[in-house]
Design a protein around this motif. Structure first.
Motif, PDB file in Angstrom:
ATOM      1  N   GLU A 196     -25.177 -54.451  88.543  1.00  0.00           N
ATOM      2  CA  GLU A 196     -25.339 -53.655  89.765  1.00  0.00           C
ATOM      3  C   GLU A 196     -25.152 -52.165  89.494  1.00  0.00           C
ATOM      4  OE1 GLU A 196     -26.563 -54.726  92.471  1.00  0.00           O
ATOM      5  OE2 GLU A 196     -26.571 -56.810  91.796  1.00  0.00           O
ATOM      6  N   ILE A 197     -24.408 -51.847  88.463  1.00  0.00           N
ATOM      7  CA  ILE A 197     -24.151 -50.443  88.150  1.00  0.00           C
ATOM      8  C   ILE A 197     -25.351 -49.805  87.448  1.00  0.00           C
ATOM      9  CG2 ILE A 197     -22.761 -48.967  86.600  1.00  0.00           C
ATOM     10  CD1 ILE A 197     -20.367 -50.743  87.321  1.00  0.00           C
ATOM     11  N   ARG A 198     -26.115 -50.627  86.771  1.00  0.00           N
ATOM     12  CA  ARG A 198     -27.170 -50.103  85.902  1.00  0.00           C
ATOM     13  C   ARG A 198     -28.229 -49.249  86.599  1.00  0.00           C
ATOM     14  NH1 ARG A 198     -27.835 -51.713  80.485  1.00  0.00           N
ATOM     15  NH2 ARG A 198     -29.721 -50.541  80.074  1.00  0.00           N
ATOM     16  N   ASN A 199     -28.788 -49.817  87.649  1.00  0.00           N
ATOM     17  CA  ASN A 199     -29.870 -49.089  88.310  1.00  0.00           C
ATOM     18  C   ASN A 199     -29.410 -47.774  88.945  1.00  0.00           C
ATOM     19  OD1 ASN A 199     -32.044 -50.607  87.557  1.00  0.00           O
ATOM     20  ND2 ASN A 199     -31.907 -51.993  89.315  1.00  0.00           N
ATOM     21  N   PRO A 200     -28.290 -47.793  89.700  1.00  0.00           N
ATOM     22  CA  PRO A 200     -27.813 -46.514  90.244  1.00  0.00           C
ATOM     23  C   PRO A 200     -27.537 -45.489  89.138  1.00  0.00           C
ATOM     24  CG  PRO A 200     -26.600 -48.336  91.203  1.00  0.00           C
ATOM     25  CD  PRO A 200     -27.485 -48.924  90.173  1.00  0.00           C
ATOM     26  N   LEU A 235     -21.995 -44.153  79.767  1.00  0.00           N
ATOM     27  CA  LEU A 235     -21.951 -45.398  80.546  1.00  0.00           C
ATOM     28  C   LEU A 235     -23.117 -46.314  80.201  1.00  0.00           C
ATOM     29  CD1 LEU A 235     -20.848 -44.172  84.088  1.00  0.00           C
ATOM     30  CD2 LEU A 235     -19.593 -45.697  82.571  1.00  0.00           C
ATOM     31  N   GLU A 236     -24.275 -45.721  79.979  1.00  0.00           N
ATOM     32  CA  GLU A 236     -25.438 -46.547  79.639  1.00  0.00           C
ATOM     33  C   GLU A 236     -25.238 -47.276  78.323  1.00  0.00           C
ATOM     34  OE1 GLU A 236     -28.945 -44.092  79.863  1.00  0.00           O
ATOM     35  OE2 GLU A 236     -29.411 -44.890  81.855  1.00  0.00           O
ATOM     36  N   LYS A 237     -24.650 -46.578  77.390  1.00  0.00           N
ATOM     37  CA  LYS A 237     -24.364 -47.207  76.093  1.00  0.00           C
ATOM     38  C   LYS A 237     -23.427 -48.389  76.276  1.00  0.00           C
ATOM     39  CE  LYS A 237     -24.874 -43.759  72.439  1.00  0.00           C
ATOM     40  NZ  LYS A 237     -24.099 -42.673  71.817  1.00  0.00           N
ATOM     41  N   LEU A 238     -22.436 -48.157  77.097  1.00  0.00           N
ATOM     42  CA  LEU A 238     -21.462 -49.198  77.385  1.00  0.00           C
ATOM     43  C   LEU A 238     -22.142 -50.418  78.023  1.00  0.00           C
ATOM     44  CD1 LEU A 238     -18.059 -48.116  78.183  1.00  0.00           C
ATOM     45  CD2 LEU A 238     -18.837 -49.835  79.742  1.00  0.00           C
ATOM     46  N   ASN A 240     -25.142 -51.340  77.660  1.00  0.00           N
ATOM     47  CA  ASN A 240     -26.009 -52.051  76.728  1.00  0.00           C
ATOM     48  C   ASN A 240     -25.295 -53.237  76.090  1.00  0.00           C
ATOM     49  OD1 ASN A 240     -28.340 -50.662  77.105  1.00  0.00           O
ATOM     50  ND2 ASN A 240     -27.898 -49.122  75.536  1.00  0.00           N
ATOM     51  N   GLY A 241     -23.982 -53.136  76.022  1.00  0.00           N
ATOM     52  CA  GLY A 241     -23.212 -54.246  75.479  1.00  0.00           C
ATOM     53  C   GLY A 241     -23.183 -55.452  76.397  1.00  0.00           C
ATOM     54  N   VAL A 242     -23.412 -55.241  77.654  1.00  0.00           N
ATOM     55  CA  VAL A 242     -23.307 -56.341  78.616  1.00  0.00           C
ATOM     56  C   VAL A 242     -24.629 -56.909  79.054  1.00  0.00           C
ATOM     57  CG1 VAL A 242     -21.495 -56.806  80.222  1.00  0.00           C
ATOM     58  CG2 VAL A 242     -22.276 -54.473  79.955  1.00  0.00           C
ATOM     59  N   THR A 243     -25.658 -56.166  78.864  1.00  0.00           N
ATOM     60  CA  THR A 243     -26.942 -56.630  79.372  1.00  0.00           C
ATOM     61  C   THR A 243     -27.275 -57.955  78.760  1.00  0.00           C
ATOM     62  OG1 THR A 243     -27.980 -55.493  77.597  1.00  0.00           O
ATOM     63  CG2 THR A 243     -27.917 -54.367  79.704  1.00  0.00           C
ATOM     64  N   THR A 358     -12.281 -48.332  71.707  1.00  0.00           N
ATOM     65  CA  THR A 358     -12.388 -47.129  72.517  1.00  0.00           C
ATOM     66  C   THR A 358     -13.578 -47.210  73.467  1.00  0.00           C
ATOM     67  OG1 THR A 358     -11.883 -46.147  70.393  1.00  0.00           O
ATOM     68  CG2 THR A 358     -12.027 -44.653  72.264  1.00  0.00           C
ATOM     69  N   HIS A 359     -14.684 -47.749  72.976  1.00  0.00           N
ATOM     70  CA  HIS A 359     -15.872 -47.794  73.835  1.00  0.00           C
ATOM     71  C   HIS A 359     -16.296 -49.211  74.156  1.00  0.00           C
ATOM     72  CE1 HIS A 359     -16.296 -43.511  73.787  1.00  0.00           C
ATOM     73  NE2 HIS A 359     -16.235 -43.502  72.466  1.00  0.00           N
ATOM     74  N   GLY A 360     -15.355 -50.127  74.198  1.00  0.00           N
ATOM     75  CA  GLY A 360     -15.708 -51.517  74.496  1.00  0.00           C
ATOM     76  C   GLY A 360     -15.785 -51.753  75.986  1.00  0.00           C
TER      77      GLY A 360
END
Lengths: 405, 120
Positions: A196-200, A235-238, A240-243, A358-360
């Motif tokens: 839900e966060i991705r598109n906004p 945030l987008e990089k972050l 990418n780990g969940v997509t 740090t960026h997980g």
């Protein structure tokens, strides 16, 4: 002797006493009623190798605590599947039918009855006397009935014990299930949130970019917009780990080859393995390894595990991937040499948002766990602090892979 | 003649973003908020390229792609999604390109240029 003792022993069977106490009392009743000075209940241990003294009444001169399964009078009773009586004529220790029983030392007569039901031999009740003792037919009959009662004590105790064990196991399983279901729900929630966060986020970043264009070079607003853009990229990089984990999509399982899936996953990391100087050891089972899989989802699950392994071995290491078939389960194990997980953190690794990086995102393992559970599988961790971690994934094995495909 | 792109996405903010950014590049942009609407637009207007979101309520991008390719075999379609792993599933067939959604639209614009360039 007669109905009295049968009544007493039957009452014992209905009492709430423990097995040892029941048998000890029964032994006392027997000595009160019969011309023997010692009564011992020897029970065959669970692996059937020895008779162990479980309860007794009267003083034992010979102090025998246990017999081998084929030794002495108890061994003979077991062999004959019936009562055995022995008289010692004189001082010789070899008595009736060549039975050599050290427990007979100092006694003149002995009688042993089997404790058994139709299928199982539980042990013997063993009576000894320093005098010559003999029993009437009716007394033997009574003793036979008491032996049967004692057998039922033992059987009841066994049943109660296995009932208790099953109950305990069940509670444990229930606990585990509840916690894995909770984790699955949390993993789903986390993935949904990320989606839900991705598109906004895309919208924020995209328009910030447009704003920057409109502000034009030299505008005092530029650094602000640039900061927004920088954070969006982070945030987008972050994300990418969940997509890849799709909300609501129940897994659609098809027969597949687990070895093939693992090969495909590993191929995606070739460059990274090289870049981090990680050696790969493949230890795959021969031929295809049938599982019911949602291929894309399962790849994400293993992907996450391998990403974690690589991150733990940034400066080189060894990754061992093995697949095997163990009793109806297909097993994949992924072992790294990345130093292991801090023991204090081990209990949290499947919790969403828990991360030591740090960026997980803290979503990799929860998602993997959720996907594996949806495949009716299980994921286990073996942690060797200072050495490395092994993740073991077990899935139901599909024997009929070829015909099903 | 200016090329005309149809953007299909259920998120209003993203439609607006794509429209402005792609118009800045010199393309005409038509918008559709759903799979159903996109098919209506395709019937009416002359479209040179479709930019298609996969995850949409109602008719999703995969279904739209199937219908588009049935009717307009040569119309290029670019699939957009947040999920990189779709690439394995759809990248090899039907769609002409596959782009992972990002606030940095450079890759998307380049992909559009490449595809439209080939068609000239």
């Amino acid at each position: 002797m007669g109905y009295d003792i049968i009544e007493k022993v039957t009452e014992l069977s209905l009492s709430g006493l423990r097995l040892d106490a029941k048998l000890a009392r029964a032994a006392r009743f027997i000595l009160d009623a019969l011309p023997y000075e010692q009564c011992v209940f020897y029970i065959l241990d669970p692996d059937g190798k020895a008779f162990v003294k479980r309860a007794f009444a009267g003083v034992d001169k010979a102090l025998i605590c246990s017999y081998g399964a084929t030794d002495g009078l108890p061994g003979l009773v077991k062999k004959k599947k019936g009562p055995v009586e022995a008289y010692k004529l004189d001082t010789a220790s070899t008595v009736w039918e060549g039975v050599n029983d050290a427990g007979l030392k100092g006694y003149k007569s002995a009688l042993a009855y089997p404790l058994r039901d139709k299928e199982t031999f539980f042990g013997v009740v063993y009576l000894k006397s320093a005098r010559k003792a003999s029993l009437s037919k009716s007394k033997r009959r009574t003793l036979g009935i008491i032996a049967l009662q004692a057998s039922s004590f033992i059987k009841c105790a066994d049943l109660a014990e296995s009932h208790e064990r099953i109950h305990r196991d069940l509670l444990k399983i229930e606990e585990r299930l509840a916690s894995s279901e909770k984790l699955m729900a949390l993993g789903d929630m986390a993935a949904t949130l990320a989606h839900e966060i991705r598109n906004p986020l895309l919208s924020i970043g995209g328009f910030a970019g447009r704003l920057k264009k409109h502000l034009g070079p030299g505008s005092p607003g530029i650094p602000y917009v640039e900061q927004v853009l920088k954070e969006v990229v982070r945030l987008e990089k972050l994300m990418n780990g969940v997509t890849g984990f799709i909300k609501d999509s129940a897994v659609s399982l098809k027969p597949d080859d687990l070895n093939g899936i693992m090969e495909e996953v590993l191929a995606l990391f070739d460059d990274e393995f090289k870049a981090h100087n990680i050696t790969i050891q493949r230890d795959f089972s021969e031929g295809a390894m049938g599982v019911a899989a949602d291929r894309e989802q399962l790849k994400i699950a293993f992907d996450n595990l391998i990403v974690n392994a690589i991150q733990s071995m940034e400066h080189g290491g060894a990754l061992r991937i093995s697949t095997s078939h163990e009793g109806g389960r297909a097993v994949v194990s992924i072992a790294d040499s990345g130093g292991g997980i801090e023991p204090g953190n081990l209990g949290y690794i499947f919790n969403p948002f828990f991360t030591t990086k740090t960026h997980g995102t803290g979503l990799g393992l929860p998602i993997t766990n959720s996907i594996i559970l949806r495949h009716k599988g299980l994921i286990e961790v073996e942690n060797n602090p200072g050495v490395g971690v092994t993740f073991r994934v077990t899935l139901p094995y599909l024997r009929q892979l070829r015909s099903a495909c | 003649m200016r090329k005309r792109i149809l953007v299909v996405d259920d998120e209003e903010g993203l439609r607006l973003l794509y429209k402005e950014e792609l118009e800045d590049e010199g393309w005409d942009v038509e918008l559709a908020a759903s799979g159903e609407e996109s098919l209506e637009k395709l019937e009416g207007d002359a479209i040179d390229l479709v930019l298609l979101d996969i995850k949409m309520p109602g008719m999703d991008g995969v279904e739209v792609l199937r219908r588009v390719k049935e009717r307009w075999k040569d119309l290029p379609v670019i699939l957009c999604t947040a999920y990189p792993h779709y690439k394995h599933e759809f990248g090899t067939w039907a769609s002409d390109a596959y782009v992972i959604k990002s606030s940095d639209l450079t890759e998307l614009k380049q992909t559009i240029r490449d595809i439209l360039g080939k068609r000239q």
